[in-house]
Enzyme design. Structure first.
Site, PDB file in Angstrom:
ATOM      1  N   ASP A  35       0.820  -1.211   0.000  1.00  0.00           N
ATOM      2  CA  ASP A  35       0.000   0.000   0.000  1.00  0.00           C
ATOM      3  C   ASP A  35       0.859   1.269   0.000  1.00  0.00           C
ATOM      4  O   ASP A  35       0.537   2.253  -0.658  1.00  0.00           O
ATOM      5  CB  ASP A  35      -0.913   0.027   1.236  1.00  0.00           C
ATOM      6  CG  ASP A  35      -1.999  -1.036   1.145  1.00  0.00           C
ATOM      7  OD1 ASP A  35      -2.031  -1.753   0.115  1.00  0.00           O
ATOM      8  OD2 ASP A  35      -2.792  -1.154   2.093  1.00  0.00           O
ATOM      9  N   ALA A  36       1.962   1.231   0.735  1.00  0.00           N
ATOM     10  CA  ALA A  36       2.803   2.425   0.861  1.00  0.00           C
ATOM     11  C   ALA A  36       3.391   2.821  -0.488  1.00  0.00           C
ATOM     12  O   ALA A  36       3.503   4.006  -0.812  1.00  0.00           O
ATOM     13  CB  ALA A  36       3.924   2.182   1.865  1.00  0.00           C
ATOM     14  N   ASP A  39       0.692   4.467  -2.449  1.00  0.00           N
ATOM     15  CA  ASP A  39       0.513   5.852  -1.989  1.00  0.00           C
ATOM     16  C   ASP A  39       1.589   6.763  -2.569  1.00  0.00           C
ATOM     17  O   ASP A  39       1.326   7.905  -2.925  1.00  0.00           O
ATOM     18  CB  ASP A  39       0.565   5.910  -0.448  1.00  0.00           C
ATOM     19  CG  ASP A  39      -0.625   5.197   0.175  1.00  0.00           C
ATOM     20  OD1 ASP A  39      -1.610   4.950  -0.553  1.00  0.00           O
ATOM     21  OD2 ASP A  39      -0.555   4.878   1.374  1.00  0.00           O
ATOM     22  N   LEU A  85     -36.103  -8.303 -15.005  1.00  0.00           N
ATOM     23  CA  LEU A  85     -36.047  -9.759 -15.125  1.00  0.00           C
ATOM     24  C   LEU A  85     -37.303 -10.357 -14.525  1.00  0.00           C
ATOM     25  O   LEU A  85     -37.777  -9.896 -13.485  1.00  0.00           O
ATOM     26  CB  LEU A  85     -34.836 -10.301 -14.358  1.00  0.00           C
ATOM     27  CG  LEU A  85     -33.457 -10.075 -14.962  1.00  0.00           C
ATOM     28  CD1 LEU A  85     -32.380 -10.363 -13.937  1.00  0.00           C
ATOM     29  CD2 LEU A  85     -33.276 -10.951 -16.188  1.00  0.00           C
ATOM     30  N   ASP A 121     -27.215  -8.383  -5.084  1.00  0.00           N
ATOM     31  CA  ASP A 121     -28.235  -7.548  -4.458  1.00  0.00           C
ATOM     32  C   ASP A 121     -27.702  -6.129  -4.349  1.00  0.00           C
ATOM     33  O   ASP A 121     -27.306  -5.668  -3.282  1.00  0.00           O
ATOM     34  CB  ASP A 121     -28.584  -8.116  -3.074  1.00  0.00           C
ATOM     35  CG  ASP A 121     -29.937  -7.613  -2.603  1.00  0.00           C
ATOM     36  OD1 ASP A 121     -30.617  -6.928  -3.388  1.00  0.00           O
ATOM     37  OD2 ASP A 121     -30.293  -7.902  -1.452  1.00  0.00           O
ATOM     38  N   GLU A 177     -23.898  -4.213 -11.646  1.00  0.00           N
ATOM     39  CA  GLU A 177     -24.474  -3.817 -10.360  1.00  0.00           C
ATOM     40  C   GLU A 177     -23.417  -3.167  -9.474  1.00  0.00           C
ATOM     41  O   GLU A 177     -22.289  -3.672  -9.360  1.00  0.00           O
ATOM     42  CB  GLU A 177     -25.027  -5.054  -9.623  1.00  0.00           C
ATOM     43  CG  GLU A 177     -26.173  -5.724 -10.352  1.00  0.00           C
ATOM     44  CD  GLU A 177     -27.550  -5.330  -9.832  1.00  0.00           C
ATOM     45  OE1 GLU A 177     -27.693  -5.095  -8.613  1.00  0.00           O
ATOM     46  OE2 GLU A 177     -28.489  -5.266 -10.664  1.00  0.00           O
ATOM     47  N   TYR A 227     -19.821  -5.054 -10.268  1.00  0.00           N
ATOM     48  CA  TYR A 227     -19.655  -6.263 -11.085  1.00  0.00           C
ATOM     49  C   TYR A 227     -20.448  -6.098 -12.369  1.00  0.00           C
ATOM     50  O   TYR A 227     -21.639  -5.733 -12.333  1.00  0.00           O
ATOM     51  CB  TYR A 227     -20.145  -7.513 -10.338  1.00  0.00           C
ATOM     52  CG  TYR A 227     -19.151  -7.987  -9.306  1.00  0.00           C
ATOM     53  CD1 TYR A 227     -18.026  -8.718  -9.694  1.00  0.00           C
ATOM     54  CD2 TYR A 227     -19.320  -7.679  -7.961  1.00  0.00           C
ATOM     55  CE1 TYR A 227     -17.103  -9.147  -8.756  1.00  0.00           C
ATOM     56  CE2 TYR A 227     -18.400  -8.103  -7.014  1.00  0.00           C
ATOM     57  CZ  TYR A 227     -17.294  -8.833  -7.416  1.00  0.00           C
ATOM     58  OH  TYR A 227     -16.380  -9.242  -6.499  1.00  0.00           O
TER      59      TYR A 227
HETATM   60  O1  D41 Z   1     -26.820  -9.525 -10.722  1.00  0.00           O
HETATM   61  C1  D41 Z   1     -27.818  -8.958 -11.134  1.00  0.00           C
HETATM   62  N1  D41 Z   1     -28.584  -8.248 -10.321  1.00  0.00           N
HETATM   63  C2  D41 Z   1     -28.201  -9.057 -12.568  1.00  0.00           C
HETATM   64  C3  D41 Z   1     -29.175  -8.215 -13.063  1.00  0.00           C
HETATM   65  C4  D41 Z   1     -27.584  -9.978 -13.445  1.00  0.00           C
HETATM   66  N2  D41 Z   1     -26.595 -10.799 -13.001  1.00  0.00           N
HETATM   67  N3  D41 Z   1     -27.957 -10.047 -14.738  1.00  0.00           N
HETATM   68  C5  D41 Z   1     -28.914  -9.232 -15.218  1.00  0.00           C
HETATM   69  N4  D41 Z   1     -29.247  -9.351 -16.523  1.00  0.00           N
HETATM   70  C6  D41 Z   1     -30.211  -8.573 -17.036  1.00  0.00           C
HETATM   71  C7  D41 Z   1     -30.559  -8.741 -18.469  1.00  0.00           C
HETATM   72  C8  D41 Z   1     -30.643 -10.193 -18.851  1.00  0.00           C
HETATM   73  C9  D41 Z   1     -31.871  -8.074 -18.784  1.00  0.00           C
HETATM   74  C10 D41 Z   1     -29.493  -8.079 -19.293  1.00  0.00           C
HETATM   75  C11 D41 Z   1     -29.561  -8.284 -14.389  1.00  0.00           C
HETATM   76  C12 D41 Z   1     -30.553  -7.480 -14.991  1.00  0.00           C
HETATM   77  N5  D41 Z   1     -30.853  -7.649 -16.299  1.00  0.00           N
HETATM   78  C13 D41 Z   1     -31.298  -6.452 -14.269  1.00  0.00           C
HETATM   79  N6  D41 Z   1     -30.874  -5.785 -13.207  1.00  0.00           N
HETATM   80  C14 D41 Z   1     -31.823  -4.923 -12.833  1.00  0.00           C
HETATM   81  C15 D41 Z   1     -32.884  -5.043 -13.671  1.00  0.00           C
HETATM   82  C16 D41 Z   1     -32.539  -5.995 -14.590  1.00  0.00           C
END
Ligand code: D41
Length: 692
Positions: A35-36, A39, A85, A121, A177, A227
């Site tokens: 880390d240093a 920095d 979804l 989530d 996400e 991710y």
């Molecule tokens: O990890 C998730 N929350 C996630 C959300 C994921 N792994 N894949 C996703 N793939 C889609 C599509 C297939 C429509 C491209 C999604 C979401 N949609 C999604 N996240 C929030 C609304 C839809």
């Protein structure tokens, strides 16, 4: 001083190196420098940019927290909507999804390949890169338009500000996400608790609250993670033909993609993935609420298309929710084996984490106060894995009007709900305890085991299993009952041979003859261990003197402070405990009663002395024996309660302490004068050679 060209070159090299180490650290979780050193690179960059402000670029790592607070977030339209979804909750839902996919592709007999991944989530966002540079980022919003959170997103270390040279398409929209890792969430809440700041109910709320901060400097402190799960608008690049391939391609562009993704076949492959991921769910560094299944081949995805706002080619398979709302119908307490009262919320039954929950622990009064849980409140209950359900927080908007009063355990349970003895909260302690001790059925087994233990009454053969059986059968409720057991009763217990029953009875009988110190220790008075029991025995000499002592008198015992004195007093003045003590005496438990130091006569009666250094004539042992014979006590440390400090040659720190506390100091002669004509006891062969 560098030339402009040299500065430019150095800046470019520094930025590339810093971003590479950010990637190693935040994306791969595998840093290659300390880390240093990191920095140091950052400082060099900032210093050089300060010298050459016109060379600062928006993708410089120094610019991650560069933007001033915004008034509000700008609304942005998604060129390609961010669809939602559909959900699956059961195996049947997943089997039906797979059937629809096969039929939709016109080949119902052919197994389909799926890309399976965790459902993070967090919050869905879109990142836009123009010729490799992060130009803006937007939340999903309602799927058609979201908020421009570019300044905040820049502070997320795992999000690349620029893509590797030569690999970037003209335009690339990456979707994924934003979330907060569990460990970062715990740390944030611990800090908030310590400073009285806002405590978040879960990592998702913490991530949402942090991403929607108008001041990016605050977001920067919150440690968010990202991710990627797919792409949106892409121009000037040939995308791989499968979802799995796209994820690998994104990983190659240094986007964080989870290592939990797999390619599986058919509904059975999906269900197996769901179970494996579910088993590891609680060990993952982030929270997930399900798995997402996507038809792997992009061409097949396109053939399947969309219904309403969700794709036909993908589905989210949810795990049972770990949090649910319900109402607190009552707050009761459980009495544990040590007498601690643990508050429990009785809940309107609710399905959470896969089971119906009707109780949740509230830990202790401090937790009740911190969360301000009241009877009638609507609360969030959480049951994660096999962990005991707990109340996460109160939904204040749903508090009844007028508000119910704050809940105090001591007010509701001034006496133990199990045995009716008084309950107390010791100063500085989080727990409230039942003072029932020996008498309280909840504490009975523990109390009996302690009573019989080797350093207490030393009843050999009375172990945990036997105590369980004796108590469960109602044969023994208090230690006094042990002395009423007989051979036929014991031998009638299953798994009890007549010989061991006889041995146990003999051991119980032997324990009748004991010492006052052991007896006091055996009572299991909170805060009274072996040493304090011995001090009490020495000081009072007789049990009745101890029973009669008020809190002040107890505090005169060396090493007994106000907390311990109060605890002894509470215990001994609990009528049930008194009854047990009397029953034990009536059962023939006895010891030799001394006068007690306090009432003993002698020139040093009730006095505490401390010895330090080498005395001219007396050995340490001789001096101690003399003092004790004169009714005094020798203590190992100087305190305000020390009456005299006897100082010889080369004294230790006790001498300094004596001076600091202004305690009277004696030399050997002074000690002997105090002793008057106390006969010198013979220490039995321990005579040290007397030197002068
Ligand atoms: O990890 C998730 N929350 C996630 C959300 C994921 N792994 N894949 C996703 N793939 C889609 C599509 C297939 C429509 C491209 C999604 C979401 N949609 C999604 N996240 C929030 C609304 C839809």
């Amino acid at each position: 001083m560098l030339t402009r060209e040299q500065a430019q070159a150095r800046l470019q090299a520094l930025r590339a190196e810093i971003e590479y180490h950010n990637y190693r650290y935040y994306v791969l979780d595998d840093p290659v420098i300390p880390d240093a050193e990191f920095d140091r690179l950052m400082q060099e960059l900032i210093a050089l940019e300060a010298q050459w402000p016109e060379l600062i670029t928006p993708d410089s790592p120094s610019q991650r927290v560069g933007a001033p607070p915004a008034k509000e977030f700008r609304e942005v339209r998604h060129a390609i909507p961010m669809l939602s979804l559909n959900n699956a909750f059961t195996d049947e839902d997943v089997i039906a999804f797979d059937r629809r996919v096969r039929e939709g592709l016109g080949q119902p007999e052919v197994s389909v390949e799926y890309a399976a991944e965790p459902k993070f989530d967090g919050l869905a966002i879109a990142l836009h890169y123009e010729r490799g540079l992060l130009v803006f980022a937007a939340t999903r919003g309602d799927g058609y338009s979201g908020e421009d959170v570019t300044a905040n997103v820049r502070t997320v270390r795992s999000i690349p500000l620029r893509l590797p040279d030569g690999q970037a398409p003209d335009w690339l929209e990456v979707r994924g996400e934003v979330l907060m890792l569990k460990r970062d969430f715990e740390r944030l809440n611990a800090q908030a608790r310590a400073s009285g700041g806002k405590v978040f109910a879960n990592p998702r709320n913490a991530a949402a609250g942090s991403l929607r901060q108008l001041d990016p400097a605050i977001t920067a402190q919150r440690r968010l993670t990202f991710y990627a799960y797919g792409v949106g608008r892409v121009e000037g690049a040939q995308l791989p033909p499968t979802q799995a391939g796209i994820m690998d391609w994104l990983a190659g562009l240094r986007f964080p993609v989870t290592t939990e993704r797999r390619v599986v076949t058919g509904a059975q492959g999906l269900l197996a993935y769901y179970r494996e991921l579910g088993a590891r769910r609680h060990d993952l560094p982030y929270e997930i609420d399900g798995a997402v299944y996507k038809v792997n081949r992009v061409a097949d995805q396109e053939r399947l298309g969309f219904v309403a706002r969700a794709p036909r080619f993908a589905i989210a398979h949810k795990y049972p929710a770990e949090e649910a709302l319900t109402v607190v119908e009552a707050i009761e307490v459980n009495v544990g084996r040590t007498g601690a009262l643990t508050p429990v919320a009785r809940l309107k039954p609710v399905f959470v984490g896969g089971v119906t929950v009707s109780n949740a622990t509230l830990h202790n009064q401090d937790e009740i106060d911190r969360k301000d849980v009241r009877v009638g409140d609507t609360v969030i209950v959480r049951r994660a894995g096999d962990v005991i359900p707990e109340v996460v927080g109160v939904v204040l908007e749903r508090r009844p009007v007028p508000p119910p009063p704050r809940f105090s355990i001591l007010e509701h349970y001034p006496v133990c709900p199990v045995c009716g003895s008084r309950t107390v909260r010791e100063p500085g302690e989080a727990v409230i305890r039942c003072t029932g001790g020996l008498y309280c059925p909840a504490q009975r087994k523990q109390a009996l085991l302690h009573f019989a233990s080797r350093r207490a009454m030393d009843i050999e053969g009375l172990g945990e299993k036997l105590v369980d059986r004796l108590v469960d059968r109602g044969l023994v409720a208090t230690p006094a009952d042990l002395y009423r057991l007989d051979l036929p009763t014991l031998a009638a217990l299953e798994r009890m041979a007549e010989k061991s029953a006889g041995n146990l009875l003999a051991a119980i009988d032997r324990s009748r003859h004991t010492t006052l110190a052991r007896f006091i220790y055996a009572l299991g008075i909170p805060n009274v261990g072996e040493a304090t029991a011995a001090d009490l025995a020495r000081h009072f000499g007789r049990l009745d003197a101890l029973l009669a002592a008020d809190v002040e008198t107890l505090q005169q015992v060396p090493e007994v402070g106000p907390v311990v004195a109060q605890s002894i007093h509470d215990f001994l003045h609990e009528p049930h405990n008194r009854a047990v003590i009397e029953a034990l005496r009536a059962a023939g438990v006895h010891w030799e009663e001394g006068g007690g130091a306090a009432v003993r006569t002698g020139p040093l009666a009730g006095k505490t002395l401390v010895l330090t250094g080498t005395l001219p004539h007396l050995s340490r042992e001789q001096a101690k024996a003399l003092i004790e014979a004169a009714g005094g006590k020798v203590s190992g440390s100087v305190s305000a309660k020390t009456d005299y400090v006897v100082v010889g040659a080369d004294p230790g720190s006790k001498y300094d302490k004596a001076l600091a506390l202004n305690r009277p100091i004696l030399d050997e002669e002074g000690l002997l004068r105090l002793l008057g004509d106390t006969p010198i006891p013979s220490p039995g062969g321990q005579d040290k050679e007397v030197t002068s």
